[in-house]
Each structure stands twice: as C-alpha cells, then as structure tokens.
Design a protein around this motif. Structure first.
Motif, PDB file in Angstrom:
ATOM      1  N   ASN A 160      -2.058   9.344  -1.295  1.00  0.00           N
ATOM      2  CA  ASN A 160      -3.306   9.758  -0.675  1.00  0.00           C
ATOM      3  C   ASN A 160      -3.471   9.125   0.692  1.00  0.00           C
ATOM      4  N   VAL A 161      -4.534   9.518   1.387  1.00  0.00           N
ATOM      5  CA  VAL A 161      -4.698   9.135   2.785  1.00  0.00           C
ATOM      6  C   VAL A 161      -4.834   7.628   2.939  1.00  0.00           C
ATOM      7  N   VAL A 162      -5.432   6.955   1.937  1.00  0.00           N
ATOM      8  CA  VAL A 162      -5.578   5.498   2.018  1.00  0.00           C
ATOM      9  C   VAL A 162      -4.216   4.833   2.035  1.00  0.00           C
ATOM     10  N   VAL A 163      -3.330   5.258   1.131  1.00  0.00           N
ATOM     11  CA  VAL A 163      -1.997   4.660   1.049  1.00  0.00           C
ATOM     12  C   VAL A 163      -1.213   4.933   2.332  1.00  0.00           C
ATOM     13  N   ARG A 164      -1.296   6.144   2.836  1.00  0.00           N
ATOM     14  CA  ARG A 164      -0.570   6.479   4.064  1.00  0.00           C
ATOM     15  C   ARG A 164      -1.069   5.634   5.235  1.00  0.00           C
ATOM     16  N   LEU A 165      -2.384   5.434   5.313  1.00  0.00           N
ATOM     17  CA  LEU A 165      -2.950   4.632   6.386  1.00  0.00           C
ATOM     18  C   LEU A 165      -2.514   3.175   6.265  1.00  0.00           C
ATOM     19  N   VAL A 166      -2.550   2.617   5.058  1.00  0.00           N
ATOM     20  CA  VAL A 166      -2.157   1.224   4.845  1.00  0.00           C
ATOM     21  C   VAL A 166      -0.684   1.031   5.202  1.00  0.00           C
ATOM     22  N   ARG A 167       0.169   1.974   4.782  1.00  0.00           N
ATOM     23  CA  ARG A 167       1.593   1.862   5.098  1.00  0.00           C
ATOM     24  C   ARG A 167       1.839   1.912   6.603  1.00  0.00           C
ATOM     25  N   ARG A 168       1.014   2.680   7.310  1.00  0.00           N
ATOM     26  CA  ARG A 168       1.205   2.819   8.752  1.00  0.00           C
ATOM     27  C   ARG A 168       0.741   1.575   9.498  1.00  0.00           C
ATOM     28  N   VAL A 169      -0.343   0.943   9.011  1.00  0.00           N
ATOM     29  CA  VAL A 169      -0.938  -0.179   9.728  1.00  0.00           C
ATOM     30  C   VAL A 169      -0.329  -1.516   9.324  1.00  0.00           C
ATOM     31  N   PHE A 170      -0.005  -1.665   8.033  1.00  0.00           N
ATOM     32  CA  PHE A 170       0.447  -2.970   7.539  1.00  0.00           C
ATOM     33  C   PHE A 170       1.934  -2.953   7.183  1.00  0.00           C
ATOM     34  N   HIS A 171       2.510  -4.154   7.193  1.00  0.00           N
ATOM     35  CA  HIS A 171       3.919  -4.326   6.819  1.00  0.00           C
ATOM     36  C   HIS A 171       4.012  -4.241   5.291  1.00  0.00           C
ATOM     37  N   ALA A 172       4.752  -3.256   4.786  1.00  0.00           N
ATOM     38  CA  ALA A 172       4.831  -3.029   3.336  1.00  0.00           C
ATOM     39  C   ALA A 172       6.272  -3.072   2.872  1.00  0.00           C
ATOM     40  N   SER A 173       6.496  -3.769   1.761  1.00  0.00           N
ATOM     41  CA  SER A 173       7.836  -3.847   1.176  1.00  0.00           C
ATOM     42  C   SER A 173       8.086  -2.644   0.272  1.00  0.00           C
ATOM     43  N   PRO A 174       9.308  -2.120   0.252  1.00  0.00           N
ATOM     44  CA  PRO A 174       9.610  -1.014  -0.665  1.00  0.00           C
ATOM     45  C   PRO A 174       9.928  -1.488  -2.075  1.00  0.00           C
ATOM     46  N   HIS A 175       9.971  -2.797  -2.285  1.00  0.00           N
ATOM     47  CA  HIS A 175      10.408  -3.353  -3.565  1.00  0.00           C
ATOM     48  C   HIS A 175       9.269  -4.108  -4.254  1.00  0.00           C
ATOM     49  N   TYR A 176       9.241  -4.031  -5.593  1.00  0.00           N
ATOM     50  CA  TYR A 176       8.276  -4.789  -6.384  1.00  0.00           C
ATOM     51  C   TYR A 176       8.716  -6.249  -6.457  1.00  0.00           C
TER      52      TYR A 176
END
Length: 419
Positions: A160-176
């Motif tokens: 959803n749009v929240v997740v897409r926005l967070v991924r764009r703005v913040f540094h996110a790891s692809p791994h758990y």
C-alpha cells in the motif's frame, strides 16, 4: 434499555485489555507457529467468551439488547474473517516467517481495535448531532457492497501507499532479523520487513474500519454494544488465522455473502434515515413513512445469508482449487523464508510439503489453472524454491513447471476470476 454505568465500562475495558495482554505475554512473546490443536482450542475459547458476554448482555439488558449484540458480533466477525483473508495475502507477499506471524497478527488486531474505537466515538458523536449521517452510512455500505463484488476486491499483495512511501524515504533492509523492527544493513541502521508488514496491516485496518463501523451502527446505536461486539469479534483472530489458514480461500463466495450483508444493512440505514428525516429537500423536511427493519429481522437475515454463503462455498469445486493454489503459495513462501543455515532434515521436510502441494496444483483441470491469479509470480517463486533446494542439497533440480497460462498481455487480470 438500562444505562451502561461507568463501572460496567471499566470492567469491560479491563477484560478486553487483559485478554490482549494475556495473548502477548503467554503466546506471542515467544516466537512459534501454533499447531492445529492449539489454534482450535484458543479459537473456541475466545468465541466462547464472546458468546458468554452476549448472554450476560441479554440477561442484564433484555432480549432486544442481546439481539443487537449478537447481530453486531456476527456481522463484525464475518467482516473480520475478510480481514484475515487480506492478512494472509499480505503475509505471503512479505514472506513473513511463520513463527513470527503471531506478533504481526497481534499488532494488527490491537491497531484495528484502536482504529475502530476512534471511528466508533466519531460515529456516535456525528449521529447524536446529525441524524442525516445515516444517509451517508447507508450509501457508504451500498458502495462497499458493490466494490466487494468487483473481481479484484482483494488486491492486498500490492504494497500500500504507506509502505511504498516508507521504502522511498527510509533505508530498509530486504532481510528479516528475527522479529526485530530495526537492524543494521549495509553499515546503516535500517527498517526490517517486519516493520513494513506491520505498516501494511495497519493501513489495511484503517480501510476496514470504514466498512465495519457504519455496518454495526446500522444494527444498533448503543455505543456499548457497538464497542463490545466489535472488540470481541477481533479478539481471537490470531488463533483463527492459524486454524483455518489457506482454507479461508475455500470460501469463494465470501465476498458475495458480505456484499449481501452490507447491502442489506445499507438499505436498513437508508430506511431508518428516511424515518428520522429532517433534510428540507426530502419530503419538505418531514419524516418519510417507510417500513423499518427490526433487530430480530436483521439477525435472522444476516445468519441466513452467511449460512448460505458457507454451504455454497464448501460445495464448490472452485473452492477446492483455490485451496490447492493457496496451499502451494504458502509452502513456497515457507521454503523461501528458511534461513541459509537451516538443518538439512528441516529443509527436506519443508520441500517435501512443497512438492505435495505442487502435485495437487499440477493435477488441477485447465479451467481452474486458468483462474490462478498472477501465475507468473507463482511460477517464478516456485522455480526459485526448486533452485535454492537443488543448490542447498547438491541434488539435480526437479521439474517446477505447473503448466499455468501466461498472464494477460496488459498485466491486468482484474476482470478474471481468481484462484
């Protein structure tokens, strides 16, 4: 109808908070995937508590108040099952390890309870001041009922749009990193997929609140009944998720049944609004003499619609096909979420389950294979699982082609039935 005293409110809230705390400290705090027996026992316990509370309401408040509670609880429980369906899609798309799914679910339930409480208070305030709000609630439910009949009503696997926005703005790891919300990745502090999936479920909960709160206000305007029926319908969803799992997709006519329930309540709300009308452009601001649907009629109609929905779904061949496809997606996700250092015996057992699920999908008739949603994604993930297993076990890769038809050229399969 008796007045709900502050003491009753305090005791009820204490009971609900206590049940949530019990869930966290005794079940979710230690990561594990509940077995069928554990999920069944606790699901039955939570339903039993909700029913006993309804009996107490019936005894204390009378038959009409009891009927309002049970009508609201059954409606909200049916809508919460729809929540579980979307939770399944979100969990699968984020490939959440099964032992960590409980914490995500408890967060979703807690957030849903908070969001619905806010909407209940807002709704009650609006109803008290503006009777025409019933028109808006009724029309909203009728629109929602129409949307539920759309073929792509459960597109929860698109972030959803929240997740897409967070991924764009913040540094996110692809791994758990276990069940941690933050980790270190590429030398920096990063968000984990665990936090992102919680955001996705939280955003979904807010959208569901727009449907569920008008629905229950269409059955009763007693805030205590609205709150308790909503709260008890949400409690136990975590256990229900593990009890029924992919079998929820067997309810192929669930959207139609929910659309019928919401449409019925929407009509009931519009009729009630006409009966209480004070809008000057409708009947010169005077109430319109229309039939009003009683609480008991609502209870009978809702139960009848849901019973027909369940029976029709369970006897449908399409439902069996959807279960097979859903099970394969879950098994593929389970294998791909295995850590690199997973024990060989565990890896072989999970892969054996995957192969069994693959065989069941492979045996489906072509007409059911043509209904599989996003077959290219499923085929790609299955191929990745086979390649990962061959590499980890130093064995030749096994056939992974399911014989699924390619997706539509425009990549939009929203107008096709899905499995």
């Amino acid at each position: 109808m008796p007045t709900t005293t502050p003491l009753v409110w305090e005791a009820t809230i204490a009971l609900i908070v206590g049940l949530l705390a019990f869930d966290y400290f005794f079940h979710v705090r230690k990561a594990h995937a509940p077995g069928l027996r554990e999920a069944a026992v606790w699901s039955a316990l939570y339903v039993g508590i909700a029913l006993l509370f309804g009996v107490a309401v019936w005894t204390w408040g009378g038959a009409d108040m009891g009927a309002e509670y049970f009508s609201g609880y059954i409606t909200e429980k049916a809508l919460s099952i729809d929540n579980v369906f979307v939770f399944l899609v979100i969990m699968s798309s984020f490939r959440v390890p099964r032992e960590d799914q409980q914490k995500v679910l408890l967060f979703g339930i807690t957030f849903a309870l908070i969001a619905r409480t806010v909407f209940i208070l807002l709704g009650a305030a609006l109803i008290e001041r503006f009777s025409w709000v019933f028109y808006l609630f009724g029309l909203a439910l009728l629109v929602t009922a129409g949307n539920l009949l759309a073929p792509d009503g459960h597109d929860g696997d698109r972030p959803n749009v929240v997740v897409r926005l967070v991924r764009r703005v913040f540094h996110a790891s692809p791994h758990y990193d276990g069940d941690r919300l933050f980790t270190t990745w590429q030398g920096k502090r990063a968000l984990t997929p665990m936090l992102l999936v919680m955001l996705a479920i939280g955003g979904t909960d807010i959208l569901f609140a727009f449907d569920s709160i008008p629905a229950i206000f269409g059955l009763t305007q007693n805030v205590f009944i609205v709150f308790t029926a909503t709260a008890f319908s949400l409690l136990g969803l975590r256990q229900l998720y593990f009890l029924v799992g992919g079998l929820l997709e067997r309810l192929v006519y669930l959207s139609i049944g929910l659309a019928a329930v919401l449409g019925f309540i929407g009509i009931k709300l519009v009729l009630h609004a006409l009966h209480e009308n004070n809008l000057p452009f409708i009947n010169d601001g005077e109430p319109v003499p229309v039939i009003e649907i009683s609480t008991w009629t609502s209870l009978v109609v809702i139960v009848a619609i849901l019973l027909v929905t369940v029976v029709a779904s369970l006897t449908s061949p399409k439902g069996k096909a959807k279960v097979a496809v859903s099970a394969l997606r879950a098994k593929v996700a389970d294998y791909l979420s295995l850590p690199a250092d997973a024990a060989p015996a565990v890896r072989r057992a999970v892969f054996a389950d995957l192969r069994g699920a693959q065989a069941r999908v492979d045996a489906l008739e072509p007409r059911f294979k043509a209904m599989v949603k996003r077959p290219d994604v499923l085929q790609h993930d299955l191929r990745c699982a086979h390649e990962a297993h061959a590499e980890a076990t130093a064995t030749p890769p096994q056939p992974s082609d399911l014989g699924l038809p390619p997706p539509a050229d425009d990549g939009d399969d929203r107008h096709a039935p899905t499995a």
